[in-house]
Design an enzyme around this catalytic site. Structure first.
Site, PDB file in Angstrom:
ATOM      1  N   ASN A  40     -28.107  16.297  38.557  1.00  0.00           N
ATOM      2  CA  ASN A  40     -27.979  17.636  39.131  1.00  0.00           C
ATOM      3  C   ASN A  40     -29.130  17.827  40.114  1.00  0.00           C
ATOM      4  OD1 ASN A  40     -27.727  20.324  39.692  1.00  0.00           O
ATOM      5  ND2 ASN A  40     -28.309  21.046  37.648  1.00  0.00           N
ATOM      6  N   LYS A  76     -29.551  20.230  42.061  1.00  0.00           N
ATOM      7  CA  LYS A  76     -29.851  21.673  42.223  1.00  0.00           C
ATOM      8  C   LYS A  76     -29.980  21.996  43.723  1.00  0.00           C
ATOM      9  CE  LYS A  76     -31.876  21.572  37.663  1.00  0.00           C
ATOM     10  NZ  LYS A  76     -32.872  22.037  36.716  1.00  0.00           N
ATOM     11  N   HIS A 136     -24.518  26.415  33.968  1.00  0.00           N
ATOM     12  CA  HIS A 136     -25.915  25.955  33.941  1.00  0.00           C
ATOM     13  C   HIS A 136     -26.838  27.163  33.723  1.00  0.00           C
ATOM     14  CE1 HIS A 136     -29.776  24.364  35.177  1.00  0.00           C
ATOM     15  NE2 HIS A 136     -29.277  23.184  34.884  1.00  0.00           N
ATOM     16  N   GLU A 172     -28.117  21.684  26.607  1.00  0.00           N
ATOM     17  CA  GLU A 172     -29.388  21.770  27.327  1.00  0.00           C
ATOM     18  C   GLU A 172     -30.220  22.924  26.777  1.00  0.00           C
ATOM     19  OE1 GLU A 172     -29.333  19.926  31.479  1.00  0.00           O
ATOM     20  OE2 GLU A 172     -28.481  21.915  31.694  1.00  0.00           O
ATOM     21  N   GLY A 223     -36.841  21.274  32.754  1.00  0.00           N
ATOM     22  CA  GLY A 223     -37.906  21.281  33.755  1.00  0.00           C
ATOM     23  C   GLY A 223     -39.289  21.544  33.181  1.00  0.00           C
ATOM     24  N   SER A 232     -35.540  17.787  30.681  1.00  0.00           N
ATOM     25  CA  SER A 232     -36.733  16.935  30.839  1.00  0.00           C
ATOM     26  C   SER A 232     -36.496  15.471  30.487  1.00  0.00           C
ATOM     27  CB  SER A 232     -37.911  17.485  30.025  1.00  0.00           C
ATOM     28  OG  SER A 232     -38.310  18.738  30.529  1.00  0.00           O
ATOM     29  N   GLY A 279     -32.019  16.543  35.760  1.00  0.00           N
ATOM     30  CA  GLY A 279     -32.373  17.382  36.904  1.00  0.00           C
ATOM     31  C   GLY A 279     -33.498  16.764  37.700  1.00  0.00           C
TER      32      GLY A 279
HETATM   33  P1  PGA Z   1     -34.458  18.715  34.080  1.00  0.00           P
HETATM   34  O1  PGA Z   1     -33.147  19.593  34.411  1.00  0.00           O
HETATM   35  O2  PGA Z   1     -33.995  17.309  33.863  1.00  0.00           O
HETATM   36  O3  PGA Z   1     -35.319  18.866  35.301  1.00  0.00           O
HETATM   37  O4  PGA Z   1     -35.069  19.316  32.866  1.00  0.00           O
HETATM   38  C1  PGA Z   1     -31.976  19.436  33.668  1.00  0.00           C
HETATM   39  C2  PGA Z   1     -30.976  20.433  34.156  1.00  0.00           C
HETATM   40  O5  PGA Z   1     -31.354  21.519  34.623  1.00  0.00           O
HETATM   41  O6  PGA Z   1     -29.769  20.179  34.094  1.00  0.00           O
END
Ligand code: PGA
Length: 229
Positions: free
Chosen positions: A6, A8, A88, A152, A158, A193, A213
């Site tokens: 993703n 984003k 999401h 998630e 993040g 993460s 992400g």
């Molecule tokens: P991240 O995001 O891997 O940066 O934690 C995952 C997501 O938002 O789908």
């Protein structure tokens, strides 16, 4: 394993050219990869894609008409989008569970596989919230519909604060139990993460893959993850 990237609202065309060039040069056996760029880059991804598939980051809950700024499932299909993230946590503040159910229905009706994100906001937060997210999201589709649930935990997204395997397995069991009650048995992914190192132990969880992400923005590390899962 299934890996969904993703991106984003990050990067630009120049960056995506480099990313696809790198990804087109590798081949990872036994991994299904889905790349989800911002809408405007979907035509570029469609034109340049190779061994992986492409996905949207969201979709309209409506079929057509007065929805300025939105993109329908039917439009995504025009660009050979095979998957689409819905619900999401970045978007849940604008959406209800019912609206997410309509999005899931639109995607399934158009032959696109929804990746339905669910998860609690706080560590050790309410399981009922997750159960309600799952139950409502699946309320308008048939039992044999293709979809993934992406578990998630919002607190892990993040943040670098990674959930333990036993924590993830506990939540996955709750989701699976609810799905079974409703007659579903589709795969569950984990997101929050995930990186090229922790994927080594996370992959031992009762999951079918990862929603990634931040790490997807660093293609070299992302390729390490693809090779490691
Ligand atoms: P991240 O995001 O891997 O940066 O934690 C995952 C997501 O938002 O789908």
């Amino acid at each position: 394993m299934i890996v969904v990237a993703n991106y984003k609202m990050n990067l630009n065309l120049k960056n995506y050219k480099i990313i696809l060039k790198k990804l087109n040069n590798i081949q990872v056996k036994d991994t299904k990869l889905v790349l989800c760029p911002p809408f405007v880059y979907l035509p570029f991804f469609e034109k340049n894609k190779s061994w992986y598939e492409i996905g949207g980051q969201d979709v309209s809950a409506n079929i057509v008409g007065k929805c300025t700024g939105q993109v329908s499932a039917n439009m995504l299909k025009d660009f050979n989008v095979t998957h689409c993230i819905v619900g999401h946590s970045d978007r849940r503040e604008f959406e209800t569970n019912e609206k997410i159910a309509n999005k899931v229905e639109q995607l399934v009706n158009n032959g696109i596989i929804p990746i339905i994100c669910v998860g609690e906001k706080e560590k050790n937060g309410e399981d009922n919230l997750i159960i309600e997210q799952v139950r409502t999201a699946l309320s308008k589709i048939k039992k044999d519909a293709k979809f993934y649930i992406a578990y998630e935990p919002v607190w892990a997204i993040g943040s670098g604060d990674i959930a333990t395997n036993s924590y993830i397995n506990k939540k996955v069991a709750i989701i699976k139990k609810e799905m079974k009650k409703l007659g579903f048995n589709q795969p569950i992914l984990y997101g929050g993460s995930v990186d090229e190192e922790n994927c080594q132990h996370l992959k031992k969880c009762n999951i079918a893959g990862f929603l990634v992400g931040g790490l997807s923005l660093n293609t070299d590390k992302f390729i390490d993850l693809l090779r490691g899962v």
